[in-house]
Design a protein around this motif. Structure first.
Motif, mmCIF file in Angstrom:
data_model
loop_
_atom_site.group_PDB
_atom_site.id
_atom_site.type_symbol
_atom_site.label_atom_id
_atom_site.label_comp_id
_atom_site.label_asym_id
_atom_site.label_seq_id
_atom_site.Cartn_x
_atom_site.Cartn_y
_atom_site.Cartn_z
ATOM 1 N N GLY A 1 -35.485 -11.073 -7.311
ATOM 2 C CA GLY A 1 -36.861 -11.192 -7.426
ATOM 3 C C GLY A 1 -37.588 -10.603 -8.870
ATOM 4 N N ASP A 2 -36.499 -10.079 -9.646
ATOM 5 C CA ASP A 2 -36.845 -9.551 -10.672
ATOM 6 C C ASP A 2 -36.039 -10.453 -11.813
ATOM 7 O OD1 ASP A 2 -38.184 -7.182 -10.507
ATOM 8 O OD2 ASP A 2 -36.372 -6.139 -9.910
ATOM 9 N N GLY A 3 -36.681 -10.324 -13.143
ATOM 10 C CA GLY A 3 -36.141 -11.297 -14.327
ATOM 11 C C GLY A 3 -35.509 -10.014 -15.026
ATOM 12 N N HIS B 1 -45.216 2.173 -6.555
ATOM 13 C CA HIS B 1 -45.139 1.722 -5.357
ATOM 14 C C HIS B 1 -45.309 0.164 -5.314
ATOM 15 C CE1 HIS B 1 -45.610 5.808 -4.613
ATOM 16 N NE2 HIS B 1 -46.951 6.132 -4.631
ATOM 17 N N ARG B 2 -44.332 -0.451 -4.526
ATOM 18 C CA ARG B 2 -44.263 -1.768 -4.400
ATOM 19 C C ARG B 2 -45.220 -2.417 -3.532
ATOM 20 N NH1 ARG B 2 -38.308 -4.058 -2.810
ATOM 21 N NH2 ARG B 2 -39.099 -5.976 -1.870
ATOM 22 N N LEU B 3 -45.718 -3.584 -4.020
ATOM 23 C CA LEU B 3 -46.847 -4.039 -3.001
ATOM 24 C C LEU B 3 -47.152 -5.681 -3.050
ATOM 25 C CD1 LEU B 3 -48.838 -2.717 -0.845
ATOM 26 C CD2 LEU B 3 -50.656 -2.799 -2.765
ATOM 27 N N GLN C 1 -33.519 -1.412 -5.722
ATOM 28 C CA GLN C 1 -34.607 -1.808 -4.859
ATOM 29 C C GLN C 1 -34.367 -1.398 -3.320
ATOM 30 O OE1 GLN C 1 -33.512 -6.066 -5.288
ATOM 31 N NE2 GLN C 1 -35.331 -6.284 -5.938
ATOM 32 N N THR C 2 -35.197 -1.238 -2.645
ATOM 33 C CA THR C 2 -35.053 -0.913 -1.313
ATOM 34 C C THR C 2 -33.844 -1.779 -0.624
ATOM 35 O OG1 THR C 2 -37.361 -0.587 -1.015
ATOM 36 C CG2 THR C 2 -36.305 -0.581 0.950
ATOM 37 N N GLU C 3 -33.674 -2.983 -1.123
ATOM 38 C CA GLU C 3 -32.756 -3.863 -0.532
ATOM 39 C C GLU C 3 -31.418 -3.449 -1.139
ATOM 40 O OE1 GLU C 3 -35.611 -4.724 -2.157
ATOM 41 O OE2 GLU C 3 -36.546 -6.309 -0.881
ATOM 42 N N VAL D 1 -31.198 8.493 -17.751
ATOM 43 C CA VAL D 1 -30.802 6.987 -17.274
ATOM 44 C C VAL D 1 -31.977 6.446 -16.605
ATOM 45 C CG1 VAL D 1 -28.303 7.910 -17.076
ATOM 46 C CG2 VAL D 1 -29.991 8.380 -15.079
ATOM 47 N N ASP D 2 -32.160 5.266 -17.136
ATOM 48 C CA ASP D 2 -33.234 4.390 -16.669
ATOM 49 C C ASP D 2 -32.575 3.643 -15.381
ATOM 50 O OD1 ASP D 2 -35.254 2.327 -15.835
ATOM 51 O OD2 ASP D 2 -35.260 1.518 -17.888
ATOM 52 N N THR D 3 -32.842 3.688 -14.091
ATOM 53 C CA THR D 3 -31.990 3.212 -13.023
ATOM 54 C C THR D 3 -32.837 2.197 -12.274
ATOM 55 O OG1 THR D 3 -33.020 4.825 -11.464
ATOM 56 C CG2 THR D 3 -30.933 5.399 -12.639
ATOM 57 N N TRP D 4 -32.051 0.914 -12.199
ATOM 58 C CA TRP D 4 -32.793 -0.153 -11.645
ATOM 59 C C TRP D 4 -32.114 -0.456 -10.325
ATOM 60 C CZ3 TRP D 4 -30.720 -4.213 -9.717
ATOM 61 C CH2 TRP D 4 -31.576 -5.356 -8.910
HETATM 62 C C1 WTA Z 1 -38.936 -2.350 -9.952
HETATM 63 C C2 WTA Z 1 -37.414 1.219 -6.000
HETATM 64 C C3 WTA Z 1 -37.849 -1.938 -14.020
HETATM 65 C C4 WTA Z 1 -38.188 -3.889 -9.613
HETATM 66 C C5 WTA Z 1 -35.981 2.056 -6.131
HETATM 67 C C6 WTA Z 1 -37.797 -3.546 -8.460
HETATM 68 C C7 WTA Z 1 -37.557 -1.440 -11.747
HETATM 69 C C8 WTA Z 1 -38.783 -2.984 -7.530
HETATM 70 C C9 WTA Z 1 -36.844 -0.418 -12.071
HETATM 71 C C10 WTA Z 1 -37.857 -2.240 -6.221
HETATM 72 C C11 WTA Z 1 -36.395 -0.055 -13.307
HETATM 73 C C12 WTA Z 1 -37.063 -0.600 -9.946
HETATM 74 N N1 WTA Z 1 -36.821 -0.574 -14.308
HETATM 75 N N2 WTA Z 1 -38.248 -2.257 -12.866
HETATM 76 N N3 WTA Z 1 -35.599 1.044 -13.806
HETATM 77 N N4 WTA Z 1 -36.456 0.143 -10.745
HETATM 78 N N5 WTA Z 1 -37.826 -1.423 -10.515
HETATM 79 O O1 WTA Z 1 -37.948 -1.658 -3.494
HETATM 80 O O2 WTA Z 1 -39.184 -4.613 -9.749
HETATM 81 O O3 WTA Z 1 -39.726 0.234 -4.101
HETATM 82 O O4 WTA Z 1 -37.656 -5.085 -7.780
HETATM 83 O O5 WTA Z 1 -37.197 0.072 -5.128
HETATM 84 O O6 WTA Z 1 -39.145 -2.193 -8.535
HETATM 85 O O7 WTA Z 1 -38.786 -1.368 -5.568
HETATM 86 P P1 WTA Z 1 -38.582 -0.670 -4.657
#
Ligand code: WTA
Length: 687
Positions: A526-528, A552-554, A439-441, A434-437
């Protein structure tokens, strides 16, 4: 007929929930629901195998009923809630389960201790393989109470903020749950962040205390955590106590504020009454990067967050009673919060705390751990997979992976090569990947291939389906929702869900501006994303100036701010460029003051810039590339045209697009030339 089917599904949901947390008191919600027809007889099959479409439909057509039932049955309430949701997205006003009172630590500990006190809650997979430590639910409740009492006797109570600067360990979990027990608000800071980054977060949250340890251990190396905390708290007058645990033998040098944690906890009672908290009281703050400004303290609250973490943990990963769940993320990130700590513990799972690295002591570490701990679900970041697939397959094959049932990926786009390697080699083609999408939010997974209808395919490198209650919408360039399939746009979510963030700490307007302003009435991620022919979602990446380094998001603005502090640097621009293993790395364009005497002086400045980023933010934020340029490409109104910098860095300057708004178009040639030189130098160095 349809109504009957819905009712049956609904009861199945309740039935499944009831078997997970039996003996709990029934709240007002479930009492009111008892007027429904009785559930159909027979054993309850796993919910994840129920028709996903029907359950999803129920979650979006009648969210009050879906979430109300789930909350009533899945969580233990001290007082029942009166209203399922009350949300106004355009104002960023989000409230779930209003009127209810509960305690998160009770839901993660006490309810399981009543049922199976000796079940293992945590397996601490320490840095040295084969030295794991197991902690039962009973033990975890006791230490949580001792730590909660310690905090209380040091004047920390409901609403006070506590920073946790600890690597992945039972201490981290205990500290989070101890805060939850007394109603204090935790803010975990990734233990790789520098003292300045830690101080910035402590100051913003006005924390009263820090919980840390003397040293960390990772990949066979020691990390001086206490020294980092000492440097940080010098500039944090709000800190009254620093609680220091001993991870290693080396005694910490104790100062005025320091409290030896184990010593003090030993004299505290192992019982601590749980504070009844409102559903919308703050559970934690977690700082994350945006495209502008300083990191923001994302606010998550009690009931909605916990329910969403628990439900996603169960359904997305097909977690079943007795499973060992292995999420290898650090507790310093949201993945660690939701899928190392809160989701698994709320579900009574055995959760693995992975202290080490994927290559310590060798590239077989993950798979050796899977074999030894009999891990059922393995959840991690693509960056680690990209690193591991470069080694011989034998590093995977020599370990028994038959315990694995679900594989998961998170944090960044997973490329096809990594996806296939993980799925075919590691999972022998038999485990759903599972490719899970999320965010922190968002608090928990929002788009993932599971749950799904039985037998539904999983397409490689695609997040695919919305979770229950999630309604993705793609927006076009004019801000209009795009209909139909085969379209790309800005990914928004049109309806609230219980796990979503409630605010940015201390700046609600920034919350509204960042997430709800651009597309009024929608949450903007914030994502496309792309919606395929079949209606599945694929994330295409950030649409703003946020980059993703090893998951890691920056914000590039954060790196620029650090670089710009150097007196010899008038101006910089940072962009993200692709990297084989890390996914993305920062590329810095730097303008140096003209009066530097020679190349050696310039090289020295670049070295200082590396140090600066490392001390202001963290080592991982240090740009991989520094390109010295005479000036940056700017529009007539003074805005840096990052698009051009991206093209230069990616060597795609053949198609620069419209550069007529540039103040002086000759700047492009200058930068391309500088980049050519830079590339030549790097190639020579490689030789
Ligand atoms: C990216 C992490 C592609 C995305 C849980 C998002 C992803 C940001 C995926 C959030 C995925 C997270 N495929 N991109 N499966 N999961 N992202 O807040 O850009 O550290 O907005 O949360 O990571 O990062 P954060």
């Amino acid at each position: 007929m349809a109504a009957q089917r819905e009712t049956a599904l609904f009861w199945t949901l309740l039935g499944r929930c009831r078997t997970l947390v039996p003996g709990q008191s029934r709240s007002g919600w479930s009492r009111r629901l008892s007027s429904l027809p009785p559930p159909p007889p027979g054993p309850w099959s796993s919910l994840s195998r129920l028709p996903y479409r029907d359950l999803y439909r129920l979650s979006v057509t009648d969210p009050d009923r879906f979430w109300g039932a789930a909350a009533a049955e899945r969580l233990r309430w001290m007082e029942p809630f009166q209203q399922v949701r009350d949300c106004e997205l355009s104002r960023g006003e989000i409230s779930w389960f209003r009127g209810g009172k509960l305690n998160v630590s009770v839901n993660c500990l006490d309810v399981h201790v009543e049922k199976h006190p000796e079940r293992v809650a945590l397996i601490w997979e320490r840095d040295e393989p084969g030295t794991e430590v197991k902690v039962t639910y009973r033990e975890l409740l006791e230490t949580t109470c001792r730590l909660a009492n310690t905090l209380k006797t040091h004047g920390i109570g409901r609403g006070d903020r506590v920073a946790i600067y600890v690597p992945v360990s039972p201490l981290a979990v205990t500290a989070m749950l101890a805060c939850a027990r007394i109603g204090a608000v935790h803010t975990v800071v990734f233990a790789g962040f520098s003292s300045e980054a830690l101080a910035g977060r402590i100051q913003d949250a006005q924390c009263k205390a820090v919980i840390t340890c003397n040293q960390g251990v990772r990949g066979g190396r020691l990390i001086e955590l206490k020294a980092t905390v000492d440097a940080a708290v010098k500039n944090c007058p709000s800190i009254q106590h620093v609680f220091v645990s001993q991870r290693t033998e080396k005694p910490a040098v104790m100062g005025e504020l320091d409290v030896p944690l184990e010593e003090v906890m030993a004299s505290q009672a192992a019982v601590c009454p749980a504070e009844p908290l409102d559903s919308e009281d703050v559970l934690f703050l977690l700082y994350t990067s945006g495209s502008t400004g300083k990191p923001k303290g994302i606010v998550h609250t009690q009931a909605g967050y916990l329910l969403y973490a628990a439900l996603t943990h169960q359904f997305v990963f097909d977690h079943q009673d007795g499973d060992v769940f292995g999420c290898v993320a650090d507790v310093g990130w949201i993945t660690g919060h939701s899928y190392v700590v809160y989701g698994p513990l709320c579900n009574g799972a055995t959760t693995v705390l992975f202290e080490s690295t994927p290559v310590y002591p060798n590239p077989g570490r993950y798979w050796e751990t899977v074999e030894r701990l009999r891990i059922n679900q393995l959840y991690g970041a693509p960056t680690a997979l990209r690193l591991l697939l470069k080694y011989e397959d034998s590093w995977v094959k020599k370990y028994d992976r038959s315990s694995l049932r679900t594989l998961g990926s998170v944090g960044e786009p997973i490329n096809h090569e990594a996806w296939h390697w993980f799925h075919s080699l590691v999972g022998e083609g038999r485990c759903p990947l599972v490719d899970t999408w999320w965010q922190t939010e968002t608090g928990g997974v929002c788009i993932a291939p599971r749950p799904a209808d039985p037998g539904a395919p999983i397409l490689p490198a695609m997040a695919m389906r919305p979770f229950f209650g999630i309604q993705p919408v793609l927006m076009g360039e004019q801000g209009e929702p795009l209909s139909g399939n085969n379209v790309s746009g800005a990914l928004c979510l049109s309806e609230p869900w219980p796990g979503m963030a409630r605010s940015i700490y201390g700046d609600h307007q920034r919350f509204v501006d960042a997430y709800f302003k651009q597309y009024p009435g929608y949450y903007f991620t914030g994502d496309g994303a792309f919606r395929s022919e079949d209606g599945y979602y694929q994330i295409t990446g950030r649409m703003d100036d946020v980059i993703n380094i090893s998951g890691h998001r920056l914000g590039t603005a954060e790196i620029e701010d650090a670089l710009d502090e150097h007196p010899a640097v008038p101006e910089t621009a940072v962009i993200g460029v692709p990297h084989d293993i890390k996914g993305e790395v920062p590329f810095a364009f730097v303008v140096l003051k003209e009066d530097l005497p020679d190349a050696a002086a310039a090289a020295a400045v670049l070295q200082q810039l590396r140090k600066l980023v490392s001390t202001k933010i963290a080592k991982y934020a240090v740009p991989e590339h520094f390109l010295v340029v005479k000036r940056l490409p700017k529009t007539r109104s003074g805005k840096i045209m990052r698009r051009i910098l991206r093209k230069v860095a990616m060597e795609t300057t053949g198609d620069l697009g419209d550069i007529s708004t540039l103040d002086d178009p000759s700047v492009v040639e200058e930068i391309v030339e500088a980049h050519n030189q830079y590339r030549k130098q790097r190639e020579e160095k490689k030789k």
